[in-house]
Design a protein around this motif. Structure first.
Motif, PDB file in Angstrom:
ATOM      1  N   TRP A  34       0.813  -1.197   0.000  1.00  0.00           N
ATOM      2  CA  TRP A  34       0.000   0.000   0.000  1.00  0.00           C
ATOM      3  C   TRP A  34       0.860   1.266   0.000  1.00  0.00           C
ATOM      4  O   TRP A  34       0.600   2.225  -0.730  1.00  0.00           O
ATOM      5  N   GLU A  35       1.897   1.259   0.790  1.00  0.00           N
ATOM      6  CA  GLU A  35       2.750   2.449   0.872  1.00  0.00           C
ATOM      7  C   GLU A  35       3.480   2.713  -0.430  1.00  0.00           C
ATOM      8  O   GLU A  35       3.649   3.869  -0.827  1.00  0.00           O
ATOM      9  N   THR A  36       3.899   1.643  -1.076  1.00  0.00           N
ATOM     10  CA  THR A  36       4.580   1.808  -2.357  1.00  0.00           C
ATOM     11  C   THR A  36       3.639   2.435  -3.381  1.00  0.00           C
ATOM     12  O   THR A  36       4.000   3.364  -4.101  1.00  0.00           O
ATOM     13  N   VAL A  37       2.430   1.926  -3.411  1.00  0.00           N
ATOM     14  CA  VAL A  37       1.441   2.458  -4.346  1.00  0.00           C
ATOM     15  C   VAL A  37       1.087   3.897  -3.979  1.00  0.00           C
ATOM     16  O   VAL A  37       1.000   4.772  -4.851  1.00  0.00           O
ATOM     17  N   ALA A  38       0.946   4.147  -2.691  1.00  0.00           N
ATOM     18  CA  ALA A  38       0.540   5.487  -2.241  1.00  0.00           C
ATOM     19  C   ALA A  38       1.612   6.523  -2.556  1.00  0.00           C
ATOM     20  O   ALA A  38       1.309   7.674  -2.853  1.00  0.00           O
ATOM     21  N   GLU A  39       2.865   6.105  -2.504  1.00  0.00           N
ATOM     22  CA  GLU A  39       3.952   7.041  -2.808  1.00  0.00           C
ATOM     23  C   GLU A  39       3.862   7.553  -4.232  1.00  0.00           C
ATOM     24  O   GLU A  39       4.296   8.652  -4.542  1.00  0.00           O
ATOM     25  N   ILE A  40       3.342   6.724  -5.092  1.00  0.00           N
ATOM     26  CA  ILE A  40       3.311   7.084  -6.510  1.00  0.00           C
ATOM     27  C   ILE A  40       1.972   7.692  -6.911  1.00  0.00           C
ATOM     28  O   ILE A  40       1.916   8.674  -7.632  1.00  0.00           O
ATOM     29  N   TRP A  41       0.930   7.110  -6.412  1.00  0.00           N
ATOM     30  CA  TRP A  41      -0.395   7.557  -6.819  1.00  0.00           C
ATOM     31  C   TRP A  41      -1.084   8.426  -5.785  1.00  0.00           C
ATOM     32  O   TRP A  41      -2.178   8.928  -6.021  1.00  0.00           O
ATOM     33  N   GLY A  42      -0.514   8.503  -4.602  1.00  0.00           N
ATOM     34  CA  GLY A  42      -1.218   9.197  -3.542  1.00  0.00           C
ATOM     35  C   GLY A  42      -2.160   8.241  -2.855  1.00  0.00           C
ATOM     36  O   GLY A  42      -2.168   7.050  -3.129  1.00  0.00           O
ATOM     37  N   ASP A  43      -2.965   8.789  -1.977  1.00  0.00           N
ATOM     38  CA  ASP A  43      -3.791   7.954  -1.130  1.00  0.00           C
ATOM     39  C   ASP A  43      -4.999   7.417  -1.875  1.00  0.00           C
ATOM     40  O   ASP A  43      -6.058   8.019  -1.909  1.00  0.00           O
ATOM     41  N   VAL A  44      -4.797   6.245  -2.451  1.00  0.00           N
ATOM     42  CA  VAL A  44      -5.810   5.632  -3.298  1.00  0.00           C
ATOM     43  C   VAL A  44      -7.140   5.430  -2.578  1.00  0.00           C
ATOM     44  O   VAL A  44      -8.203   5.692  -3.128  1.00  0.00           O
ATOM     45  N   ALA A  45      -7.055   5.011  -1.345  1.00  0.00           N
ATOM     46  CA  ALA A  45      -8.287   4.713  -0.608  1.00  0.00           C
ATOM     47  C   ALA A  45      -9.145   5.953  -0.411  1.00  0.00           C
ATOM     48  O   ALA A  45     -10.349   5.875  -0.250  1.00  0.00           O
ATOM     49  N   VAL A  66      -7.789  10.171  -3.861  1.00  0.00           N
ATOM     50  CA  VAL A  66      -7.028  11.385  -4.139  1.00  0.00           C
ATOM     51  C   VAL A  66      -6.035  11.171  -5.287  1.00  0.00           C
ATOM     52  O   VAL A  66      -5.348  12.079  -5.692  1.00  0.00           O
ATOM     53  N   ARG A  67      -5.957   9.930  -5.728  1.00  0.00           N
ATOM     54  CA  ARG A  67      -5.125   9.529  -6.863  1.00  0.00           C
ATOM     55  C   ARG A  67      -4.517  10.635  -7.704  1.00  0.00           C
ATOM     56  O   ARG A  67      -5.091  11.107  -8.667  1.00  0.00           O
ATOM     57  N   ARG A  68      -3.309  11.046  -7.315  1.00  0.00           N
ATOM     58  CA  ARG A  68      -2.567  12.008  -8.128  1.00  0.00           C
ATOM     59  C   ARG A  68      -1.910  11.299  -9.287  1.00  0.00           C
ATOM     60  O   ARG A  68      -1.463  10.172  -9.163  1.00  0.00           O
ATOM     61  N   ARG A  69      -1.806  11.974 -10.398  1.00  0.00           N
ATOM     62  CA  ARG A  69      -1.141  11.361 -11.538  1.00  0.00           C
ATOM     63  C   ARG A  69       0.295  11.830 -11.638  1.00  0.00           C
ATOM     64  O   ARG A  69       0.578  13.004 -11.426  1.00  0.00           O
ATOM     65  N   PRO A  70       1.183  10.939 -11.971  1.00  0.00           N
ATOM     66  CA  PRO A  70       2.587  11.320 -12.123  1.00  0.00           C
ATOM     67  C   PRO A  70       2.757  12.192 -13.353  1.00  0.00           C
ATOM     68  O   PRO A  70       1.928  12.171 -14.258  1.00  0.00           O
ATOM     69  N   LYS A  71       3.855  12.963 -13.374  1.00  0.00           N
ATOM     70  CA  LYS A  71       4.084  13.856 -14.505  1.00  0.00           C
ATOM     71  C   LYS A  71       4.767  13.149 -15.672  1.00  0.00           C
ATOM     72  O   LYS A  71       4.618  13.532 -16.808  1.00  0.00           O
ATOM     73  N   TRP A  72       5.551  12.110 -15.316  1.00  0.00           N
ATOM     74  CA  TRP A  72       6.284  11.420 -16.370  1.00  0.00           C
ATOM     75  C   TRP A  72       5.388  10.371 -17.007  1.00  0.00           C
ATOM     76  O   TRP A  72       4.368   9.972 -16.454  1.00  0.00           O
TER      77      TRP A  72
END
Lengths: 125, 125
Positions: free
Chosen positions: B99-110, B113-119
């Motif tokens: 979960w933390e790995t995913v959250a670091e990249i996408w933000g707090d999925v639960a 708030v799913r942020r999108r990466p710029k690259w």
DNA sequence: CCATTTGCCATACATTGTTGGTGAAATCAT
DNA sequence: ATGATTTCACCAACAATGTATGGCAAATGG
């Protein structure tokens, strides 16, 4: 038709996500080992799972040119497809709920702080 | 000898843990549904998984006396055994890392708030 | 005593996970 | 250039897990 990933599939997708554009067999295996410790994971398990995920359309792959390192043969790189992103998103949310539920009772297990509850479940015979 | 739980087994153990001394078929099923949403879970899946977990010594069970409610027949209660606690502890730690790995990249999925990466990953043909 | 409620459990099957490999392609040392 | 070493991909066979569907038992209320 939501995909409901298995445990191992979830780990593999997470590894691919976090490796960004460096996701191929060997690095995925390494990352998976980190995520799953102390579980053992064989390279073969990784490859067959990658195959199945690709069959289901959750990821896609392509072969690179060989790199000029010792033994540097060509690699098969992977990336998440939209379907895989959705599946992982859902699956990670469940992982979070599980983790939080456990942490509420035992404390932060990953930090080894495991507090013990005061009650003891009744267990008649 | 480490047990390496499946996804579903992990959910069931988590449900039992959080239900403390109210863990029997029906409540475990309800809790599992909460944890796994939006996945569907059938009661039958819960019972057979409970059987297998008991065979492996991760949980134990006993039958209660019937309760005086309409239809209130006797229930089979479950609790975690030491082996099950260790397996869940380990498995929850992995869930956290995922979960933390995913959250670091996408933000707090639960939280949606799913942020999108710029690259955007390079994808040669 | 029968309809309804609550709950346990079985069968059959589909999907995932693991083991234990094989062997190709590339570089390095001699 | 040939053999050792390294990196990497992939396979077959099996074991374990997950899902779907439905039956059956025990208790209560009328």
């Amino acid at each position: 038709m939501s995909e409901s990933l298995g445990q191992f599939e979830q780990i593999i997708l997470t590894a691919i996500l976090s490796l960004r554009d460096e996701a191929y067999g060997v690095t995925i295996h390494e990352k998976a080992v980190q995520l799953a410790t102390p579980r053992k994971i064989s390279p073969g398990a990784v490859y067959i799972t990658l195959d199945r995920l690709e069959d289901k359309g959750l990821i896609s792959s392509w072969l690179s040119d060989p790199t000029p390192e010792r033994g540097g043969r060509s690699k098969r790189f992977y990336r998440l497809e939209a379907l895989g992103e959705r599946a992982l998103e859902e699956s990670a949310a469940t992982a979070r709920r599980v983790w939080e539920t456990v942490a509420e009772i035992w404390g932060d297990v990953a930090e080894g702080v495991r507090r013990r509850p005061k009650w003891s479940p009744a267990r008649p015979r």
